[in-house]
Design a protein around this motif. Structure first.
Motif, short mmCIF file in Angstrom:
data_model
loop_
_atom_site.label_atom_id
_atom_site.label_comp_id
_atom_site.label_asym_id
_atom_site.label_seq_id
_atom_site.Cartn_x
_atom_site.Cartn_y
_atom_site.Cartn_z
N MET A 25 0.83 -1.21 0.00
CA MET A 25 0.00 0.00 0.00
C MET A 25 0.87 1.27 0.00
O MET A 25 0.51 2.26 -0.65
CB MET A 25 -0.97 0.00 1.18
N ILE A 89 -0.49 1.37 8.30
CA ILE A 89 -1.24 0.49 7.41
C ILE A 89 -0.70 -0.93 7.57
O ILE A 89 0.51 -1.15 7.46
CB ILE A 89 -1.09 0.94 5.94
N LEU A 100 -11.32 -2.95 3.98
CA LEU A 100 -10.59 -1.99 4.80
C LEU A 100 -11.33 -1.75 6.11
O LEU A 100 -12.56 -1.81 6.17
CB LEU A 100 -10.47 -0.65 4.06
N ILE A 129 -5.02 1.99 9.28
CA ILE A 129 -5.83 1.40 8.21
C ILE A 129 -5.47 -0.08 8.16
O ILE A 129 -4.33 -0.44 7.85
CB ILE A 129 -5.56 2.04 6.84
N VAL A 131 -5.93 -3.65 6.36
CA VAL A 131 -6.30 -4.16 5.04
C VAL A 131 -6.48 -5.67 5.16
O VAL A 131 -5.58 -6.38 5.62
CB VAL A 131 -5.22 -3.84 3.98
N VAL A 165 -7.44 2.73 -0.03
CA VAL A 165 -6.43 3.22 0.92
C VAL A 165 -6.00 4.63 0.55
O VAL A 165 -5.90 5.52 1.41
CB VAL A 165 -5.22 2.25 1.00
#
Length: 192
Positions: A25, A89, A100, A129, A131, A165
């Motif tokens: 990401m 992330i 997400l 965040i 994932v 994202v």
């Protein structure tokens, strides 16, 4: 100044594995905004640039996942970045591939990389965040699963996730984490 850090493990061995979704990401964000994330500094690969008028540092800690906090702490100390201006992330096995989940703060939830960041920063008060990488199949060892590669169908879901994202990061940089959560958080499944 904001720090956006993706968690993963260094070396080619781990490239493209589920556990390295954070690195994937960060690469997508770097590509989108023309930020080269190749400078070796603070136990990480870093790149500095601008996203929608905000100064950012993108980072991929090179300490191995479980020691990610060492690098994050060095970067935040050097640039005097407050925890609320850090976005981490990372992978989450409780979410389907590509889903997400954005949070303002919270516990590590069993993720050792995040646990180490909390220990080094002395706070859980930083946005993140998560994932989704999917839950491990029956009979798989968790370590083997998170270090496995994606199927072709899963890779397509991840391309979509990278757009999410990027969109979420832009909203978070505008200090609108609520909008990011409302727009991008995985919807809970109908329990019927």
């Amino acid at each position: 100044m904001y720090l956006i850090a993706g968690l993963g493990n260094p070396s080619r061995t781990y490239e493209g594995t589920r556990h390295n979704i954070g690195f994937t990401m960060i690469d997508a964000i770097g590509n989108k905004f023309g930020i080269d994330v190749t400078t070796k500094k603070h136990k990480a690969l870093v790149g500095r640039g601008m996203i929608d008028g905000m100064r950012v540092i993108l980072a991929k800690p090179q300490t191995y996942m479980n020691l990610s906090g060492e690098s994050i702490r060095e970067i935040t100390d050097f640039y005097k970045i407050e925890p609320e201006n850090i976005i981490i992330i990372y992978d989450d096995i409780s979410l389907d591939v590509g889903q997400l989940r954005i949070r303002k703060k919270g516990s590590a939830g069993g993720h050792n990389g995040v646990k180490n960041i909390i220990a080094h920063l002395g706070t859980q008060e930083f946005p993140r965040i998560k994932v989704g990488i999917g839950n491990k199949p029956e009979g798989w060892d968790l370590a083997d699963y998170v270090l496995s590669k994606y199927t072709k169908a899963e890779q397509e879901a991840l391309e979509e996730a990278s757009e999410g994202v990027i969109g979420a990061v832009k909203l978070m940089l505008m200090d609108d984490i609520e909008a990011a959560m409302n727009k991008y958080n995985a919807k809970k499944r109908d329990a019927r």
